[in-house]
Design a protein around this motif. Structure first.
Motif, PDB file in Angstrom:
ATOM      1  N   VAL A   1       0.851  -1.192   0.000  1.00  0.00           N
ATOM      2  CA  VAL A   1       0.000   0.000   0.000  1.00  0.00           C
ATOM      3  C   VAL A   1       0.884   1.238   0.000  1.00  0.00           C
ATOM      4  O   VAL A   1       1.736   1.398   0.875  1.00  0.00           O
ATOM      5  CB  VAL A   1      -0.928   0.023   1.238  1.00  0.00           C
ATOM      6  CG1 VAL A   1      -1.783   1.283   1.245  1.00  0.00           C
ATOM      7  CG2 VAL A   1      -1.798  -1.218   1.273  1.00  0.00           C
ATOM      8  N   THR A   2       0.698   2.095  -0.994  1.00  0.00           N
ATOM      9  CA  THR A   2       1.498   3.314  -1.085  1.00  0.00           C
ATOM     10  C   THR A   2       0.772   4.456  -0.393  1.00  0.00           C
ATOM     11  O   THR A   2      -0.369   4.774  -0.740  1.00  0.00           O
ATOM     12  CB  THR A   2       1.775   3.681  -2.546  1.00  0.00           C
ATOM     13  OG1 THR A   2       2.444   2.579  -3.166  1.00  0.00           O
ATOM     14  CG2 THR A   2       2.653   4.928  -2.642  1.00  0.00           C
ATOM     15  N   VAL A   3       1.408   5.059   0.565  1.00  0.00           N
ATOM     16  CA  VAL A   3       0.842   6.203   1.274  1.00  0.00           C
ATOM     17  C   VAL A   3       1.775   7.384   1.075  1.00  0.00           C
ATOM     18  O   VAL A   3       2.933   7.333   1.464  1.00  0.00           O
ATOM     19  CB  VAL A   3       0.685   5.907   2.790  1.00  0.00           C
ATOM     20  CG1 VAL A   3       0.062   7.104   3.493  1.00  0.00           C
ATOM     21  CG2 VAL A   3      -0.165   4.671   3.005  1.00  0.00           C
ATOM     22  N   ARG A   4       1.276   8.426   0.429  1.00  0.00           N
ATOM     23  CA  ARG A   4       2.107   9.613   0.205  1.00  0.00           C
ATOM     24  C   ARG A   4       2.032  10.494   1.438  1.00  0.00           C
ATOM     25  O   ARG A   4       0.983  11.012   1.777  1.00  0.00           O
ATOM     26  CB  ARG A   4       1.630  10.378  -1.030  1.00  0.00           C
ATOM     27  CG  ARG A   4       1.806   9.610  -2.345  1.00  0.00           C
ATOM     28  CD  ARG A   4       1.603  10.553  -3.533  1.00  0.00           C
ATOM     29  NE  ARG A   4       1.688   9.835  -4.786  1.00  0.00           N
ATOM     30  CZ  ARG A   4       0.629   9.373  -5.448  1.00  0.00           C
ATOM     31  NH1 ARG A   4      -0.577   9.589  -4.951  1.00  0.00           N
ATOM     32  NH2 ARG A   4       0.770   8.732  -6.564  1.00  0.00           N
ATOM     33  N   LYS A   5       3.165  10.637   2.126  1.00  0.00           N
ATOM     34  CA  LYS A   5       3.170  11.399   3.369  1.00  0.00           C
ATOM     35  C   LYS A   5       2.759  12.851   3.139  1.00  0.00           C
ATOM     36  O   LYS A   5       2.105  13.474   3.965  1.00  0.00           O
ATOM     37  CB  LYS A   5       4.561  11.335   4.012  1.00  0.00           C
ATOM     38  CG  LYS A   5       5.025   9.928   4.329  1.00  0.00           C
ATOM     39  CD  LYS A   5       6.420   9.927   4.898  1.00  0.00           C
ATOM     40  CE  LYS A   5       6.917   8.492   5.113  1.00  0.00           C
ATOM     41  NZ  LYS A   5       8.280   8.450   5.651  1.00  0.00           N
ATOM     42  N   GLU A   6       3.153  13.416   1.953  1.00  0.00           N
ATOM     43  CA  GLU A   6       2.840  14.820   1.685  1.00  0.00           C
ATOM     44  C   GLU A   6       1.335  15.021   1.555  1.00  0.00           C
ATOM     45  O   GLU A   6       0.779  16.007   2.029  1.00  0.00           O
ATOM     46  CB  GLU A   6       3.543  15.279   0.399  1.00  0.00           C
ATOM     47  CG  GLU A   6       5.065  15.276   0.502  1.00  0.00           C
ATOM     48  CD  GLU A   6       5.651  13.887   0.265  1.00  0.00           C
ATOM     49  OE1 GLU A   6       4.876  12.951  -0.034  1.00  0.00           O
ATOM     50  OE2 GLU A   6       6.879  13.752   0.412  1.00  0.00           O
ATOM     51  N   GLU A   7       0.660  14.043   0.950  1.00  0.00           N
ATOM     52  CA  GLU A   7      -0.789  14.173   0.780  1.00  0.00           C
ATOM     53  C   GLU A   7      -1.504  14.145   2.134  1.00  0.00           C
ATOM     54  O   GLU A   7      -2.414  14.917   2.389  1.00  0.00           O
ATOM     55  CB  GLU A   7      -1.312  13.029  -0.098  1.00  0.00           C
ATOM     56  CG  GLU A   7      -0.948  13.185  -1.574  1.00  0.00           C
ATOM     57  CD  GLU A   7      -1.625  12.132  -2.424  1.00  0.00           C
ATOM     58  OE1 GLU A   7      -2.345  11.302  -1.836  1.00  0.00           O
ATOM     59  OE2 GLU A   7      -1.448  12.147  -3.643  1.00  0.00           O
TER      60      GLU A   7
ATOM     61  N   THR B   1       2.396  20.489  -3.924  1.00  0.00           N
ATOM     62  CA  THR B   1       3.090  20.649  -5.197  1.00  0.00           C
ATOM     63  C   THR B   1       2.398  19.808  -6.251  1.00  0.00           C
ATOM     64  O   THR B   1       1.973  18.690  -6.013  1.00  0.00           O
ATOM     65  CB  THR B   1       4.547  20.199  -5.059  1.00  0.00           C
ATOM     66  OG1 THR B   1       4.559  18.855  -4.592  1.00  0.00           O
ATOM     67  CG2 THR B   1       5.293  21.072  -4.069  1.00  0.00           C
ATOM     68  N   ALA B   2       2.279  20.351  -7.457  1.00  0.00           N
ATOM     69  CA  ALA B   2       1.655  19.694  -8.604  1.00  0.00           C
ATOM     70  C   ALA B   2       0.177  19.413  -8.367  1.00  0.00           C
ATOM     71  O   ALA B   2      -0.449  18.663  -9.109  1.00  0.00           O
ATOM     72  CB  ALA B   2       2.374  18.393  -8.961  1.00  0.00           C
ATOM     73  N   GLY B   3      -0.386  20.004  -7.322  1.00  0.00           N
ATOM     74  CA  GLY B   3      -1.818  19.897  -7.073  1.00  0.00           C
ATOM     75  C   GLY B   3      -2.294  18.548  -6.612  1.00  0.00           C
ATOM     76  O   GLY B   3      -3.499  18.301  -6.597  1.00  0.00           O
ATOM     77  N   THR B   4      -1.375  17.661  -6.226  1.00  0.00           N
ATOM     78  CA  THR B   4      -1.802  16.317  -5.829  1.00  0.00           C
ATOM     79  C   THR B   4      -2.442  16.296  -4.461  1.00  0.00           C
ATOM     80  O   THR B   4      -3.130  15.342  -4.119  1.00  0.00           O
ATOM     81  CB  THR B   4      -0.607  15.358  -5.819  1.00  0.00           C
ATOM     82  OG1 THR B   4       0.378  15.886  -4.933  1.00  0.00           O
ATOM     83  CG2 THR B   4      -0.015  15.206  -7.205  1.00  0.00           C
ATOM     84  N   ALA B   5      -2.220  17.331  -3.648  1.00  0.00           N
ATOM     85  CA  ALA B   5      -2.734  17.318  -2.283  1.00  0.00           C
ATOM     86  C   ALA B   5      -4.130  17.900  -2.165  1.00  0.00           C
ATOM     87  O   ALA B   5      -4.636  18.063  -1.079  1.00  0.00           O
ATOM     88  CB  ALA B   5      -1.786  18.098  -1.380  1.00  0.00           C
ATOM     89  N   GLN B   6      -4.773  18.248  -3.329  1.00  0.00           N
ATOM     90  CA  GLN B   6      -6.111  18.824  -3.228  1.00  0.00           C
ATOM     91  C   GLN B   6      -7.129  17.808  -2.738  1.00  0.00           C
ATOM     92  O   GLN B   6      -8.125  18.137  -2.148  1.00  0.00           O
ATOM     93  CB  GLN B   6      -6.530  19.386  -4.582  1.00  0.00           C
ATOM     94  CG  GLN B   6      -5.695  20.615  -4.974  1.00  0.00           C
ATOM     95  CD  GLN B   6      -6.140  21.173  -6.313  1.00  0.00           C
ATOM     96  OE1 GLN B   6      -7.011  20.622  -6.954  1.00  0.00           O
ATOM     97  NE2 GLN B   6      -5.540  22.272  -6.730  1.00  0.00           N
ATOM     98  N   LYS B   7      -6.859  16.552  -3.009  1.00  0.00           N
ATOM     99  CA  LYS B   7      -7.736  15.505  -2.483  1.00  0.00           C
ATOM    100  C   LYS B   7      -6.913  14.242  -2.280  1.00  0.00           C
ATOM    101  O   LYS B   7      -5.904  14.029  -2.944  1.00  0.00           O
ATOM    102  CB  LYS B   7      -8.892  15.241  -3.423  1.00  0.00           C
ATOM    103  CG  LYS B   7      -8.470  14.734  -4.802  1.00  0.00           C
ATOM    104  CD  LYS B   7      -9.682  14.458  -5.656  1.00  0.00           C
ATOM    105  CE  LYS B   7      -9.264  13.914  -7.032  1.00  0.00           C
ATOM    106  NZ  LYS B   7     -10.438  13.585  -7.853  1.00  0.00           N
TER     107      LYS B   7
END
Length: 373
Positions: free
Chosen positions: A15-21, A32-38
């Motif tokens: 399971v990949t969990v992006r810490k920044e998100e 960055t790059a708008g990935t954290a909007q949701k």
């Protein structure tokens, strides 16, 4: 389990969990790059399940206390003496701390008289316990535990006072005889004590243990006292704590007067309390041998005012002093009966091995070989 373990186990399961998100979703900021909007659909689905199961749950900031407290010890049929001690705790966590403190203090008195075969050696109940607590969390209840062993300490100090008085009298008589004296000079008596100060030097702690025939108990309400002493120029006696846990031989040598002293077996117990930051000052890393020898208990914080007048006119110190005197009578009787060797049944050995085998495997997966010891 800490946050790093969560990410490690998640990645190990694919399971990949992006810490920044996750971090940006808490604050609502744009990454960055708008990935954290949701969040990803997978993470959102998990959050919905969590919120539906726990409607009252709320997000916690890093380092804050969990809303659900850590589990405490289940009810057990403890001996009457331990039940009396635990009854003066006002919360479940304080009851646990009183129990662990009492086991550490009372076990230190039993030293060589009570033992159990373990790992090819006879292990005595000499524990090293560290109560970790945030400020104003109720760890002050631990201060009463020291009173349980005060009668033993006071007796040793009274004996030493009598011996030093006789020594001074004998020394004065010896010096009055001058060079004509054909008798040996009187020897200064050993400085006997049971409660050993944490504010000590490396040689000082060894002298205290040896003068008390290898026994001793360090009880400090602030772990900084110990870590500061160990880190001083004349400190560095962390190895003494590690050796004493295994009842190893202790020795030291001084060039002055060619003094050499040793004790074949050591029985030192330690009871400390302090804040989380004080742990690292004493034990800098998991590779430090003290980490695997200490028993840690984390007390949750108290988030509302607790009245200090609910106990009325009860004097806790007087009560624990009385309990200490009762314990001393039991201890004298125990020592008069000689050695007591406790042995586990085959079923208990199997239960023990099964439990710790599982813990050994789990700790290795979660934290690597740092936790094996």
């Amino acid at each position: 389990m800490h946050l790093g373990t969560v990410f490690y186990l998640a990645e190990a399961a694919g399971v990949t969990v992006r810490k920044e998100e996750v971090a940006n979703s808490r604050t609502g900021t744009k990454g960055t790059a708008g990935t954290a909007q949701k969040l990803s659909a997978h993470t959102c689905a998990r959050n919905k399940v969590y919120n539906s199961e726990s409607p009252e749950s709320e997000e916690l900031l890093p380092g804050s206390e969990p809303k659900q407290p850590l589990p405490t010890f289940p009810a057990a049929d403890w001996p009457e003496l331990l039940q009396r001690i635990m009854s003066y705790g006002s919360t479940d966590a304080q009851n646990d701390v009183m129990l662990l403190g009492a086991l550490t203090a009372l076990g230190s008195c039993m030293e060589r008289y009570v033992r159990c075969p373990y790992g090819g050696k006879l292990q005595s109940p000499c524990m090293q316990s560290f109560i970790i607590a945030l400020p104003a969390s109720g760890k002050s209840a631990l201060s009463s535990i020291r009173l349980l062993v005060d009668p033993i300490h006071d007796q040793l100090r009274a004996e030493w006072a009598e011996e030093i008085k006789a020594y001074k009298k004998a020394k004065a008589a010896y010096e009055a005889m001058g060079k004509r004296s054909k008798i040996d000079a009187p020897q200064i008596p050993a400085n006997k004590m049971f409660l050993i100060a944490g504010n000590n030097t490396g040689t000082g702690i060894l002298q205290n243990i040896m003068d008390a025939n290898g026994t001793g108990f360090i009880c400090e309400s602030e772990a900084d006292t110990l870590s500061t002493a160990i880190g001083s120029d004349y400190g560095h006696w962390s190895d003494t704590l590690r050796k004493a846990f295994d009842h190893d031989r202790l020795s030291y040598n001084r060039r002055t007067d060619q003094e050499y002293r040793e004790i074949k077996k050591s029985y030192l117990s330690v009871l400390l309390s302090g804040t989380p930051a004080q742990v690292k000052a004493l034990i800098p890393s998991a590779e430090n041998g003290l980490f695997s020898r200490q028993l840690f208990y984390y007390m949750p914080g108290i988030w509302q005012w607790v009245s200090q007048f609910t106990t009325g006119d009860i004097d806790i110190e007087e009560i624990f002093t009385t309990i200490g005197l009762d314990w001393k009578k039991k201890l004298d009787l125990l020592k008069a009966h000689g050695l007591h060797t406790l042995r586990l049944t085959d079923e208990q050995k199997q239960e023990f091995d099964t439990l710790f085998s599982a813990l050994f495997t789990r700790s290795g997966i979660a934290n690597g070989n740092e936790m094996y010891s």
